[in-house]
Design an enzyme around this catalytic site. Structure first.
Site, mmCIF file in Angstrom:
data_model
loop_
_atom_site.group_PDB
_atom_site.id
_atom_site.type_symbol
_atom_site.label_atom_id
_atom_site.label_comp_id
_atom_site.label_asym_id
_atom_site.label_seq_id
_atom_site.Cartn_x
_atom_site.Cartn_y
_atom_site.Cartn_z
ATOM 1 N N TYR A 23 70.099 7.249 12.220
ATOM 2 C CA TYR A 23 68.782 6.901 12.146
ATOM 3 C C TYR A 23 68.152 5.482 12.100
ATOM 4 C CZ TYR A 23 68.990 12.019 11.536
ATOM 5 O OH TYR A 23 69.222 13.235 11.708
ATOM 6 N N HIS A 100 63.188 11.988 18.966
ATOM 7 C CA HIS A 100 64.606 12.263 18.272
ATOM 8 C C HIS A 100 65.080 10.952 18.102
ATOM 9 C CE1 HIS A 100 64.242 16.571 17.482
ATOM 10 N NE2 HIS A 100 64.129 16.627 19.111
HETATM 11 C C1 DQA Z 1 66.185 14.277 14.459
HETATM 12 C C2 DQA Z 1 67.321 14.877 15.113
HETATM 13 C C3 DQA Z 1 67.611 16.299 14.125
HETATM 14 O O1 DQA Z 1 68.445 16.838 14.734
HETATM 15 C C4 DQA Z 1 67.761 16.193 12.775
HETATM 16 O O2 DQA Z 1 67.461 17.451 11.999
HETATM 17 C C5 DQA Z 1 66.440 15.307 12.198
HETATM 18 C C6 DQA Z 1 66.131 14.206 12.981
HETATM 19 C C7 DQA Z 1 66.077 12.904 14.932
HETATM 20 O O3 DQA Z 1 65.135 12.181 14.937
HETATM 21 O O4 DQA Z 1 67.153 12.179 15.380
HETATM 22 O O5 DQA Z 1 66.137 15.503 10.989
HETATM 23 O O6 DQA Z 1 65.131 14.936 14.788
#
Ligand code: DQA
Length: 145
Positions: A23, A100
């Site tokens: 992230y 995402h």
């Molecule tokens: C997410 C990807 C999802 O699989 C995960 O559960 C998240 C973040 C992303 O922003 O990459 O909490 O949505």
């Protein structure tokens, strides 16, 4: 004035401290500020983050009555699991883009499926915080054309 709602799902309030490998280091406040800076005249942005599925569903339901024109949604883990979230999205007629931060296809198999992707106008995955900027640009482009 066009209204764009940005919903960040569970655990996204932890950005900056959470699994930086996937992230990055950008916090949620920084993401929202960068969208505010990108915002053109004639657009109003509203930001919501919730760790509660029911609260997110209620915000989506309100889209019907509160003149929201476009939704940018990172459902986080709920996107992979939640039929309730899917049903809420089926209640609205405005388009949404799903974002995402991570490329979910580089990750565990359970992240390769979604209850919501087929409902989205488009999906952005793997471009980090910049994905939100692209989603906002696409939303503006959609609303102007
Ligand atoms: C997410 C990807 C999802 O699989 C995960 O559960 C998240 C973040 C992303 O922003 O990459 O909490 O949505």
């Amino acid at each position: 004035m066009k209204n764009i709602l940005i919903i960040h799902g569970p655990n996204l309030n932890m950005l900056g401290q959470r699994e930086n490998k996937w992230y990055g280091n950008t916090t949620l406040a920084e993401i929202n500020n960068s969208l505010k800076q990108q915002n053109l005249a004639h657009y109003s942005l509203k930001f919501i983050q919730s760790n509660f599925e029911a609260e997110i569903v209620e915000h989506i339901q309100k889209i019907v009555s509160n003149h929201t024109n476009f939704l940018i949604l990172n459902p986080a883990g709920l996107g992979h699991t939640s039929i309730i979230l899917r049903d809420a999205l089926l209640c609205i007629t405005i388009p949404f883009i799903e974002v995402h931060l991570s490329n979910v296809y580089q990750r565990e198999n359970f992240r390769h499926t979604s209850k919501t992707w087929d409902l989205a106008m488009g999906i952005i995955s793997g471009l980090g915080a910049y994905g939100y900027n692209l989603a906002l640009q696409a939303a503006q482009n959609h609303l102007e054309n």
